[in-house]
Design a protein around this motif. Structure first.
Motif, PDB file in Angstrom:
ATOM      1  N   SER A  70      37.648  54.801  53.718  1.00  0.00           N
ATOM      2  CA  SER A  70      38.090  56.337  53.649  1.00  0.00           C
ATOM      3  C   SER A  70      37.922  56.742  55.259  1.00  0.00           C
ATOM      4  O   SER A  70      38.638  57.894  55.570  1.00  0.00           O
ATOM      5  N   ALA A 104      40.377  55.145  49.963  1.00  0.00           N
ATOM      6  CA  ALA A 104      39.881  56.312  49.152  1.00  0.00           C
ATOM      7  C   ALA A 104      40.515  57.636  49.686  1.00  0.00           C
ATOM      8  O   ALA A 104      40.529  58.525  48.972  1.00  0.00           O
ATOM      9  N   HIS A 151      35.174  50.622  49.174  1.00  0.00           N
ATOM     10  CA  HIS A 151      36.021  51.729  49.493  1.00  0.00           C
ATOM     11  C   HIS A 151      36.116  52.000  50.936  1.00  0.00           C
ATOM     12  O   HIS A 151      34.972  51.562  51.554  1.00  0.00           O
ATOM     13  N   ASP A 173      41.268  48.449  41.262  1.00  0.00           N
ATOM     14  CA  ASP A 173      40.167  47.699  41.013  1.00  0.00           C
ATOM     15  C   ASP A 173      40.070  46.033  40.832  1.00  0.00           C
ATOM     16  O   ASP A 173      39.296  45.420  41.524  1.00  0.00           O
TER      17      ASP A 173
END
Length: 426
Positions: free
Chosen positions: A271, A312, A269, A333
């Motif tokens: 972010s 994310a 992820h 995913d």
């Protein structure tokens, strides 16, 4: 490890106390700079921080181009001190064990004192505690163009034990460092094997599924081979939408919405920006920047192709990416793992002679296998578990390499500053 009986102040701030019988000498009393050229047919040498001076063609990871005309290359003899003037502040200097030639960007020094053992000087100049001093004596507009001052370098103080003691220190370090290096090499190899296994696990799952008894069919994709009969093969553009970033870099990167680069990739992820870069909503509106929504799979489309991460938090990026937004028949995913499994293929499809590039159209036309949403979810959960376990092993081995590397550096420093008394020294 045993210590020496008596110590004195070296008057070298980063060294401190040294054995009382050791001398402190300026480098210029031990070596003299040489500028010999005119041997264009000599073996071209390279200087590595980790390996010292070695023949350039002995490694495949040296991408620096050798000049077509090597008349001006500096001549290096065995036991000469070689210094990369632009990277000395990174520890790029060593005593050569080879005859050859080096780029004019290097300084070459001949040993002139009978009081210095060449191999000892090799370790003494590569003592990590000297790095800040090399950095202080280097200057330029930006770090990758910093040049070491030869005058300043010649004034640096080094420790000179009795000659026989230098020999013993060098022999001790050669022996112990060979053992440490062998451990590091074996550990790095195990990491490479684990990473290769990780890639194979991902590739197997996203192209063959989890049921070993499932009937198979030819996918029609050369690098995929057979896939389960109930899977579909479609162009990626039919299952997703693409979002390409603007080419212009914002001037103000102090805003709250993360602005990311390739360096920010760190796991599944993504972010935030590791450097703290971000843009304001005002900048986004003014520059018409593309904001990737949560769930977008951000893939590299330039230079280091094959990296992927799931967004994310809403963010923006530089132009080296493409954002792939999954449609209703594709999960983020599964798409993430699917793109990782195609990293090698993406590189073969790339264009550009200096740096790899892959167009939006190439991503849209990429033919890939797709199971049902339910099976995508099962495969993703399986891969989350499998890759997590492999990643833990990789992390633990990288920690071992880091500890061994730290121990290697500290051992050199302690030996050449007399903090320890090596075996064989009276």
């Amino acid at each position: 490890m045993e210590r020496h009986e008596e110590y004195k102040d070296s008057h070298i701030p980063w060294v401190g106390e040294v054995p009382a019988h050791w001398e402190v000498r300026k480098l210029k009393t031990l070596v003299s700079r040489k500028s010999e050229t005119g041997k264009p047919d000599g073996t071209v040498l390279s200087l590595y921080r980790d390996y010292g001076v070695i023949p350039k063609d002995s490694r495949s990871d040296n991408h620096n181009r050798t000049s077509e005309n090597t008349d001006s290359y500096r001549v290096v003899g065995i036991d000469d001190l070689v210094v990369n003037k632009m990277k000395a502040w990174q520890g790029s200097l060593a005593v050569s064990q080879y005859d050859g030639i080096v780029s004019p960007a290097y300084f070459v020094y001949r040993l002139t004192s009978s009081k210095i053992f060449p191999r000892y000087l090799h370790y003494a100049t590569r003592n990590a505690s000297y790095i800040p001093e090399y950095k202080r004596l280097s200057g330029g507009i930006r770090p990758d163009q910093w040049d070491l001052s030869p005058d300043g370098f010649s004034q640096i103080l080094y420790l000179v034990p009795p000659y026989e003691e230098q020999v013993r220190i060098s022999e001790y370090l050669d022996r112990i460092l060979d053992e440490i290096d062998a451990l590091i090499e074996a550990t790095v190899k195990s990491i490479e094997l684990l990473e290769e296994y990780r890639r194979s696990v991902i590739s197997e799952a996203v192209t063959k599924g989890l049921d070993p008894n499932a009937p198979m069919k030819d996918s029609g994709i050369e690098w995929v081979g057979e896939i389960p009969v109930h899977w579909a093969v479609e162009a990626l553009g039919l299952r997703s939408t693409m979002l390409t970033p603007m080419r212009d870099k914002p001037e103000d990167l102090d805003g709250p919405i993360p602005w990311v680069r390739i360096e920010d990739y760190d796991g599944k992820h993504l972010s935030c920006s590791k450097a703290g870069y971000g843009v304001s909503q005002e900048t986004i509106d003014e520059m018409n920047l593309k904001v990737y929504p949560v769930g977008t799979v951000l893939c590299t489309s330039s230079c280091d192709l094959g990296k992927a991460a799931i967004i994310a938090e809403p963010l923006v990026s530089n132009q080296r990416f493409i954002g792939i937004i999954p449609g209703k028949d594709l999960t983020s995913d599964f798409l993430y793992y699917l793109m990782l499994s195609n990293s090698e293929r993406l590189n073969t499809l790339s264009t550009g002679t200096i740096q790899a590039n892959l167009s939006r159209k190439s991503f849209e036309h990429l033919k890939l296998p797709f199971p049902s949403i339910e099976e995508q979810t099962q495969i993703s959960r399986f891969l989350d578990q499998q890759t997590s376990a492999i990643d833990e092993l990789i992390t633990s081995r990288k920690e071992i390499v880091s500890l061994l590397s730290d121990y290697r550096r500290s051992l050199i420093s302690e030996a050449v500053t007399g903090k320890i008394k090596v075996p064989g020294v009276k």
